[in-house]
Design a protein around this motif. Sequence first.
Motif, PDB file in Angstrom:
ATOM      1  N   PHE A   1       0.784  -1.231   0.000  1.00  8.60           N
ATOM      2  CA  PHE A   1       0.000   0.000   0.000  1.00  8.60           C
ATOM      3  C   PHE A   1       0.818   1.283   0.000  1.00  8.60           C
ATOM      4  N   VAL A   2       2.117   1.173   0.181  1.00 12.02           N
ATOM      5  CA  VAL A   2       2.950   2.367   0.276  1.00 12.02           C
ATOM      6  C   VAL A   2       4.147   2.240  -0.661  1.00 12.02           C
ATOM      7  N   GLU A   3       4.819   3.371  -0.886  1.00  8.70           N
ATOM      8  CA  GLU A   3       5.974   3.385  -1.777  1.00  8.70           C
ATOM      9  C   GLU A   3       7.171   2.639  -1.189  1.00  8.70           C
ATOM     10  N   LYS A   4       7.410   2.836   0.125  1.00  8.71           N
ATOM     11  CA  LYS A   4       8.584   2.245   0.756  1.00  8.71           C
ATOM     12  C   LYS A   4       8.304   1.960   2.224  1.00  8.71           C
ATOM     13  N   VAL A   5       8.831   0.848   2.711  1.00 10.68           N
ATOM     14  CA  VAL A   5       8.741   0.484   4.127  1.00 10.68           C
ATOM     15  C   VAL A   5      10.160   0.289   4.645  1.00 10.68           C
ATOM     16  N   VAL A   6      10.451   0.872   5.790  1.00  7.49           N
ATOM     17  CA  VAL A   6      11.718   0.628   6.476  1.00  7.49           C
ATOM     18  C   VAL A   6      11.366  -0.147   7.742  1.00  7.49           C
ATOM     19  N   SER A   7      11.790  -1.395   7.783  1.00  6.02           N
ATOM     20  CA  SER A   7      11.495  -2.273   8.910  1.00  6.02           C
ATOM     21  C   SER A   7      12.711  -2.310   9.826  1.00  6.02           C
ATOM     22  N   ILE A   8      12.497  -1.919  11.083  1.00  9.26           N
ATOM     23  CA  ILE A   8      13.605  -1.843  12.045  1.00  9.26           C
ATOM     24  C   ILE A   8      13.296  -2.741  13.226  1.00  9.26           C
ATOM     25  N   ASP A   9      14.278  -3.526  13.625  1.00  8.85           N
ATOM     26  CA  ASP A   9      14.140  -4.370  14.814  1.00  8.85           C
ATOM     27  C   ASP A   9      15.513  -4.511  15.453  1.00  8.85           C
ATOM     28  N   ARG A  10      15.524  -4.697  16.755  1.00  7.97           N
ATOM     29  CA  ARG A  10      16.800  -4.886  17.449  1.00  7.97           C
ATOM     30  C   ARG A  10      17.329  -6.299  17.268  1.00  7.97           C
ATOM     31  N   SER A  11      16.437  -7.228  16.916  1.00  5.68           N
ATOM     32  CA  SER A  11      16.780  -8.644  16.826  1.00  5.68           C
ATOM     33  C   SER A  11      17.048  -9.061  15.381  1.00  5.68           C
ATOM     34  N   GLN A  12      18.255  -9.526  15.125  1.00  2.00           N
ATOM     35  CA  GLN A  12      18.583  -9.995  13.779  1.00  2.00           C
ATOM     36  C   GLN A  12      17.712 -11.192  13.385  1.00  2.00           C
ATOM     37  N   PRO A  13      17.432 -12.149  14.285  1.00  3.17           N
ATOM     38  CA  PRO A  13      16.536 -13.249  13.905  1.00  3.17           C
ATOM     39  C   PRO A  13      15.136 -12.763  13.514  1.00  3.17           C
ATOM     40  N   MET A  14      14.622 -11.730  14.162  1.00  2.00           N
ATOM     41  CA  MET A  14      13.316 -11.188  13.781  1.00  2.00           C
ATOM     42  C   MET A  14      13.389 -10.537  12.407  1.00  2.00           C
ATOM     43  N   LEU A  15      14.481  -9.836  12.124  1.00  2.00           N
ATOM     44  CA  LEU A  15      14.647  -9.237  10.801  1.00  2.00           C
ATOM     45  C   LEU A  15      14.731 -10.319   9.720  1.00  2.00           C
TER      46      LEU A  15
ATOM     47  N   VAL B   1      10.704  -3.024   0.582  1.00  2.00           N
ATOM     48  CA  VAL B   1      10.946  -3.108   2.021  1.00  2.00           C
ATOM     49  C   VAL B   1      12.445  -3.161   2.283  1.00  2.00           C
ATOM     50  N   GLN B   2      12.890  -2.256   3.144  1.00  2.00           N
ATOM     51  CA  GLN B   2      14.295  -2.186   3.559  1.00  2.00           C
ATOM     52  C   GLN B   2      14.355  -2.648   5.017  1.00  2.00           C
ATOM     53  N   PHE B   3      15.351  -3.432   5.361  1.00  2.00           N
ATOM     54  CA  PHE B   3      15.478  -3.968   6.714  1.00  2.00           C
ATOM     55  C   PHE B   3      16.722  -3.383   7.371  1.00  2.00           C
ATOM     56  N   GLN B   4      16.552  -2.901   8.610  1.00  2.00           N
ATOM     57  CA  GLN B   4      17.672  -2.320   9.358  1.00  2.00           C
ATOM     58  C   GLN B   4      17.617  -2.791  10.795  1.00  2.00           C
ATOM     59  N   ARG B   5      18.777  -3.034  11.338  1.00  2.00           N
ATOM     60  CA  ARG B   5      18.865  -3.348  12.757  1.00  2.00           C
ATOM     61  C   ARG B   5      18.971  -2.037  13.518  1.00  2.00           C
ATOM     62  N   GLY B   6      18.199  -1.932  14.618  1.00  2.00           N
ATOM     63  CA  GLY B   6      18.239  -0.718  15.414  1.00  2.00           C
ATOM     64  C   GLY B   6      17.328  -0.799  16.615  1.00  2.00           C
ATOM     65  N   GLU B   7      17.443   0.173  17.462  1.00  2.00           N
ATOM     66  CA  GLU B   7      16.642   0.266  18.685  1.00  2.00           C
ATOM     67  C   GLU B   7      15.567   1.320  18.505  1.00  2.00           C
ATOM     68  N   ILE B   8      14.382   1.063  19.011  1.00  2.00           N
ATOM     69  CA  ILE B   8      13.291   2.021  18.871  1.00  2.00           C
ATOM     70  C   ILE B   8      13.550   3.290  19.678  1.00  2.00           C
ATOM     71  N   GLU B   9      14.381   3.193  20.707  1.00  2.00           N
ATOM     72  CA  GLU B   9      14.692   4.367  21.519  1.00  2.00           C
ATOM     73  C   GLU B   9      15.722   5.281  20.854  1.00  2.00           C
ATOM     74  N   SER B  10      16.359   4.806  19.781  1.00  2.00           N
ATOM     75  CA  SER B  10      17.322   5.620  19.020  1.00  2.00           C
ATOM     76  C   SER B  10      17.304   5.123  17.578  1.00  2.00           C
ATOM     77  N   LEU B  11      16.241   5.440  16.891  1.00  2.00           N
ATOM     78  CA  LEU B  11      16.020   4.943  15.535  1.00  2.00           C
ATOM     79  C   LEU B  11      17.100   5.429  14.568  1.00  2.00           C
ATOM     80  N   PRO B  12      17.551   4.541  13.684  1.00  2.00           N
ATOM     81  CA  PRO B  12      18.614   4.892  12.738  1.00  2.00           C
ATOM     82  C   PRO B  12      18.085   5.621  11.498  1.00  2.00           C
ATOM     83  N   LEU B  13      17.210   6.601  11.722  1.00  2.00           N
ATOM     84  CA  LEU B  13      16.630   7.394  10.640  1.00  2.00           C
ATOM     85  C   LEU B  13      16.726   8.864  11.006  1.00  2.00           C
ATOM     86  N   GLY B  14      16.817   9.700  10.008  1.00  2.00           N
ATOM     87  CA  GLY B  14      16.905  11.133  10.242  1.00  2.00           C
ATOM     88  C   GLY B  14      15.582  11.736  10.675  1.00  2.00           C
TER      89      GLY B  14
END
Length: 148
Positions: free
Chosen positions: A4-18, A31-44
């Motif tokens: 439904f959207v142009e782009k999705v950035v999926s972020i999770d702290r767990s590599q197995p979940m990604l 869909v782009q996958f990135q490892r990261g923490e929700i308390e400090s998201l790796p996005l601008g």
Amino acid sequence: LAPFVEKVVSIDRSQPMLEAAKRRLQGHKNVQFQRGEIESLPLGAGSVDAAVSFLVLHHVDDPALAVEEMARIVRTTKGGGLVLVVDMVRHDREHYRRTMGHKHLGFTESQIKDMFKAAGLTGVSFRELPGEPDARGPGLFVATGRKA
């Protein structure tokens, strides 16, 4: 969201979940996958139209900080960038802390609304979702707010 959207950035702290998400979404090229923490998201700041969190807040130490980060990364657009959270309503299943690593036993409407407002979000809405008749887990809610 991918269909439904142009782009999705999926972020999770767990590599197995990604990795599991990559397998489930392998047919979606947007869909782009990135490892990261929700308390400090790796996005601008202001880099996305919407930030969605599904059953995450009860796992983090500081859910208010997570909501602030979600608000930070959404654009200020006409109508405002959207922050959407689905999580558990407050419950008393203490064993979830031990068996599933939950740091919070769900949230009340006032807790969520306070977090959203503190993060500068407006038009905050909170709705409990209808439960399935044979559901064994706690009820869920959906909350939204906009960054104007």
